[in-house]
Scaffold this motif. Structure first.
Motif, short mmCIF file in Angstrom:
data_model
loop_
_atom_site.label_atom_id
_atom_site.label_comp_id
_atom_site.label_asym_id
_atom_site.label_seq_id
_atom_site.Cartn_x
_atom_site.Cartn_y
_atom_site.Cartn_z
N SER A 86 0.85 -1.20 0.00
CA SER A 86 0.00 0.00 0.00
C SER A 86 0.88 1.24 0.00
N ASP A 117 -2.72 2.55 6.06
CA ASP A 117 -3.19 1.23 5.63
C ASP A 117 -2.08 0.19 5.76
N ARG A 174 -1.63 -0.88 9.35
CA ARG A 174 -2.72 -1.73 9.85
C ARG A 174 -2.58 -3.18 9.41
N TYR A 193 -5.13 -5.73 -0.82
CA TYR A 193 -6.39 -5.05 -0.50
C TYR A 193 -7.18 -5.83 0.54
N GLN A 251 -9.53 0.08 5.32
CA GLN A 251 -9.18 0.50 3.97
C GLN A 251 -10.45 0.65 3.14
N LYS A 269 -9.37 4.59 -1.02
CA LYS A 269 -7.95 4.58 -0.61
C LYS A 269 -7.18 3.48 -1.35
N TRP A 270 -7.82 2.35 -1.51
CA TRP A 270 -7.19 1.26 -2.25
C TRP A 270 -6.89 1.68 -3.68
#
Length: 447
Positions: free
Chosen positions: A173, A178, A181, A212, A217, A221-222
């Motif tokens: 990412s 993200d 996490r 993903y 997320q 954002k992805w």
């Protein structure tokens, strides 16, 4: 064929699309100690050795990502890597002596993170493969994994000098929150220059891995990460759904990550297809026109039928009827114990295989089916019949269920998953496992 209400109750449609990532069949959790060690001479006797895949496993990383269940360690002691390379040399000597006039069609150096090694150690690995196996990186497609922290200019220059054609980097990412996490702390200040160095080095194939489905997320954002990855003009992109597996850092948190994965996948798939990439599988997207270097003089390789020679602790080898490797572990203590044993092994012990699984004719056919059907190009039924003596639908009547569910279509000379089937590859693949392999996997006790 439209699905009915009864069809929609079928587990392949009602359960999660994310049962398990199928990167090979059978999975290593189906491997067991053989009743007695199998001499490599006997395993390779009678096998076609004119088009083999050479895989070298380097099980070292600078950190262990929260989602990672690969066979790797974060032991940073220099003597550990030196001791490992010494053992790798002993293994390669024994394997090469028993392969005879084998010819390699391609090579990959993975892990772990091979570029975790020092420059001189990395050069030692390539020298070893060239001297013992005749594996010339410049004469065949060769792939190497790297990471932002280890993709130094000096190491990339070595890879380029040796003729490496593909470099793959796990970004996961571009969003620092993200990444944190999912247990992959990342600093853009380190990531972006590393990507620039790889792109500027001029490798024919540059791959970026993204993940993903992490907690928090959003699809927006992805997609920002997907768009940013494309800005580096990679020839390939691999998009991985997040899996939370036992003994990994995330696996201890007891969270579910299912909610947005399918939406994220579809958004990225549509974007990449419109951006000039063709979909090769659920995970792999390749820019139109990209592929193996035109200069490659290596023979063609087919993973469904050709063999693999794996060297290094954790590497998998397979002949047509036997798959074998060292033992498998994910937990820190399990990995460390297996590595310590590997580094202490005498040369003669590498002349046999002690751990793996035997494939009868049905399992060989099932492997060919699964590994082909999960590709967007599908299964060539004529080649299957030539090898196994009957049409795949005759050998595997369960394929009719896939067709009835709208997950597979029959075309002249080919069986192919539909778009819905491709997006459910991680449930279709495990559903096609034999009951015998499934029982072995369920009984496995992960270390």
């Amino acid at each position: 064929m439209p699905t009915t209400q009864t069809d929609r109750a079928h587990p392949l449609l009602s359960d999660t699309p994310y049962a398990s990532y199928v990167y090979g069949y059978p999975h290593k959790t189906a491997y067991r100690p053989f009743d007695s060690p199998k001499p490599l001479d006997a395993l390779w006797n009678g096998e076609d050795r004119g088009s083999l895949f050479l895989y070298v496993h380097i099980p070292f990383c600078e950190m262990r990502c929260g989602f990672c269940n690969l066979f790797t360690t974060v032991d940073h002691r220099a003597r550990s890597t030196d001791s490992y390379l010494d053992a790798l040399g002993r293994e390669v000597d024994q394997v090469a002596a028993r392969l005879g006039d084998a010819r390699f069609a391609r090579m990959a150096v993975g892990g772990g993170t091979p570029t975790f090694l020092a420059v001189e150690q990395l050069a030692r690995v390539f020298d070893l493969m060239q001297d013992r196996f005749g594996a010339d990186c410049g004469a065949m497609p060769t792939s190497v994994e790297t990471s932002p922290a280890t993709a130094s200019g000096e190491k990339l220059a070595l890879l380029r000098e040796r003729g490496v054609s593909r470099v793959s980097i796990g970004v996961q990412s571009f969003d620092e929150e993200d990444a944190r996490r999912i247990g992959r702390p990342m600093r853009r200040a380190e990531m972006l220059p590393a990507l620039g160095r790889i792109r500027d080095a001029g490798f024919p194939l540059f791959n970026i891995d993204l993940i993903y489905g992490g907690e928090g997320q959003t699809t927006a954002k992805w997609m920002a990460s997907v768009v940013e990855a494309v800005s580096f003009d990679p020839e390939e992109l691999y998009l991985y759904p997040l899996y939370v597996r036992p003994l990994t850092t995330l696996g201890k948190l007891d969270h579910s990550w299912d909610d947005q994965r399918l939406e994220a996948y579809r958004a990225a798939r549509d974007y990449l297809v419109n951006a000039g990439y063709r979909q090769v599988s659920m995970r792999m997207f390749q820019k139109h026109g990209a592929g193996e270097p035109a200069s490659s003089s290596a023979p063609h390789y087919c993973c469904q039928s050709d063999g693999m020679v794996g060297v290094g602790c954790g590497a998998r080898s397979y002949t047509s009827a036997v798959h074998f490797s060292s033992e498998y572990a994910v937990g820190r203590s399990g990995v460390r114990a297996i590595l310590d044993d590997y580094c202490a092994r005498p040369a003669a012990s590498f002349a046999t295989a002690g751990h793996g699984v035997e494939l009868d004719r049905d399992e060989q056919a099932r492997r060919g089916l699964i590994m082909s059907l999960l590709q967007c190009d599908g299964l060539d039924t004529a080649l299957f019949e030539l090898r196994f003596g009957e049409h795949p639908a005759a050998r595997f009547p369960e394929l009719s269920e896939l067709e009835a569910l709208g997950l597979m279509v029959r075309e002249p000379g080919r069986l192919r998953l539909t778009p819905m089937g491709i997006e459910r590859s991680d449930s279709v693949g495990p559903w096609l496992y034999s009951s015998a392999i499934r029982r072995r996997m369920e009984a496995y006790r992960l270390r």
